[in-house]
Design an enzyme around this catalytic site. Sequence first.
Site, short mmCIF file in Angstrom:
data_model
loop_
_atom_site.label_atom_id
_atom_site.label_comp_id
_atom_site.label_asym_id
_atom_site.label_seq_id
_atom_site.Cartn_x
_atom_site.Cartn_y
_atom_site.Cartn_z
N ARG A 1 66.74 12.93 36.57
CA ARG A 1 65.39 13.36 36.21
C ARG A 1 65.50 14.47 35.19
NH1 ARG A 1 62.70 13.43 42.34
NH2 ARG A 1 63.13 11.22 42.77
N GLN B 1 71.06 10.76 46.18
CA GLN B 1 70.24 10.80 47.38
C GLN B 1 70.87 9.98 48.49
OE1 GLN B 1 66.46 9.38 45.67
NE2 GLN B 1 65.56 11.33 46.30
N ASP C 1 69.58 7.81 50.24
CA ASP C 1 68.30 7.12 50.17
C ASP C 1 68.31 5.89 51.08
OD1 ASP C 1 65.76 6.97 49.31
OD2 ASP C 1 66.22 6.57 47.21
N LYS D 1 52.82 10.40 54.66
CA LYS D 1 54.25 10.68 54.83
C LYS D 1 54.43 11.83 55.82
CE LYS D 1 54.21 13.65 50.72
NZ LYS D 1 54.84 13.95 49.42
N HIS E 1 65.58 2.56 52.62
CA HIS E 1 64.28 1.90 52.64
C HIS E 1 64.27 0.87 53.75
CE1 HIS E 1 64.44 3.58 48.55
NE2 HIS E 1 63.16 3.78 48.76
N HIS F 1 59.94 4.53 52.80
CA HIS F 1 60.91 5.31 52.02
C HIS F 1 61.39 6.44 52.93
CE1 HIS F 1 59.19 3.80 48.06
NE2 HIS F 1 58.20 3.55 48.91
N CYS G 1 64.06 3.24 44.80
CA CYS G 1 63.17 2.30 45.50
C CYS G 1 63.04 0.93 44.81
CB CYS G 1 61.79 2.90 45.68
SG CYS G 1 61.69 4.68 45.55
#
Length: 639
Positions: free
Chosen positions: A366, A384, A386, A468, A388, A514, A337
Amino acid sequence: MISIQLPDGSKREFPGPVTVAEVAGSIGAGLAKAALAGRVGQGDGARLVDTSYRIEADTQLAIITDKDADGLDVIRHSTAHLLAYAVKELFPDAQVTIGPTIENGFYYDFSYKRPFTPEDLIAIEKKMGDLAKKDEKVERTVLPRDEAVAYFKSLGEHYKAEIIASIPVGQDVSLYREGNFTDLCRGPHVPSTGKLKHFKLMKVAGAYWRGDHNNEQLQRIYGTAWTSKDDLQKYLTMLEEAEKRDHRKLGRELDLFHIDDHAPGVVFWHPKGWTVWQAVEQYMRNVYRDHGYQEVKGPQILDKTLWEKTGHWDKYRDNMFTTESEKRDYALKPMNCPGHILIFNQGIKSYRDLPLRFGEFGQCHRNEPSGGLHGIMRVRGFTQDDGHVFCTEAQILQECADFTALLKSVYLDFGFTDIIYKVATRPDARIGSDESWDKAEQALMESLRATGSEFQIAPGEGAFYGPKIEYTLKDALGRHWQCGTIQVDFSMPQRLGAEYVAESGERKHPVMLHRAILGSLERFIGILIEQHAGALPVWLAPKQVAVLNITDAQVDYVKEVSKTLEKQGLRVQYDLRNEKITYKIREHSLQKVPYILVVGDKEKDAGAVAVRARGNQDLGVMSLDSFSQRIAQDIASKA
């Protein structure tokens, strides 16, 4: 008089205080026998209580039996205590710690001088059965904190004493006694051990006291409990099938990937596994392109100060890999992000540019505990899908509705039709105005309604910056996998100075959505492997066609067929080994290749192929053009 209102709206009155068990008895002997607990009160203030609980004022009451979800939870919690009771009977020197319920069962942690063996588990389970048959009454008592500490110290139960000592001074604690065993617990519990009939102990694992690796390692015994023999058997059968489908096992057998101690929690993809990865990634890349996303790529390492601004450093520091160079501290990104905001911040953005959608196959790291790693399902290094979306508040609803519709179509292509939708709403500790939260929550709910999606509400489970939607897949075995999400974020764009020029000419912060559909690609591929038991759909299979010869006389024709199919974009493997054709067919069948083409002299002379489909289906002889049309249709339809 005390008035008790029941779930059907009827009321019962009693001259004075009355227990839940007595209310159940006044309704009928059958209900009195079946009662496991009660739910007293209404709405958010309702709470579960024991059947011995005394009601002293007007209230609402539901009698909980094994037909209720709460009843199953009470059974599992009580079975965890029965496990501890049995362990203390067989191993008096063992110390008990904690024993909560978990999905499909329970566990209890013990401190003991030697590891428990499989034979111990058999003996413990038998003892549990013997104790249950005694049908001993389960009784609740309340003690002041300090008295409870002294009591457990007198028993030599130092872990229990430590737990109670952490409770604030002056508070009372509840204890539950069954036979010779007393345990600390809030409850509620079944009225007697005879209610516990259908359980099984599963395994022993290690667990650190209070989850801290600096503390003693305890022994965690896992078990499962159900309300009927049939439900228990169905669950055990499901576990057997899950073991057959285990992605780690299939990953080895199908030569897809491996995990190595030289890089714990990171995946080594083999050629066939990487082919699957690429099929998934390229599919999602096309999804991005077709739905207005611009693909970007951010750096792996970012300065510590960025993570401090976003708040991640304070909250997730222990899960971040860090490094240092020239007296500057950096962290490997745990999420994408902030990088996307830094890209957004380059150049002036207008309201006309919004919504602006960025997508990235972003590799993240992580520092997950080693004990939590699980094949490719839970790793330390992952990628990911991912994305946005930077938008105005007025655009949230449409963007969320479009995303849900897109997510549904993607999951369907991967073979998932059963999706659970959950809206996680504002927590007590949050930022932003109630007005913005109202708008965001309403937009998420309306977006689901617009796509005909029934949803659950998860009160207070939203992030501190916004609500979310969580999208959970239900697989072929009925297991749940939370993969997709869309989150409404008012905070991070402000913290990192993201702005756009509004129609009025003033500068405003965009709302940041997100969103992820697959989540971790590693995890999603693991789910796919288990969903399809390794027999991936044709469009995803690492090898889609195997071409086999019967004798050396067909070698050139096999190569010609293979080359023709490869030019059509198919993933083809030919097998010219000097082995019996039955052996070669079996080998490629075990590798779960969707189509096996067998070529002998007759097929060569006719310019045809003998086609076998996965699942030992003999489709007979067909022309190469006919086969090409068939497999092209399979791929196009995602069959």
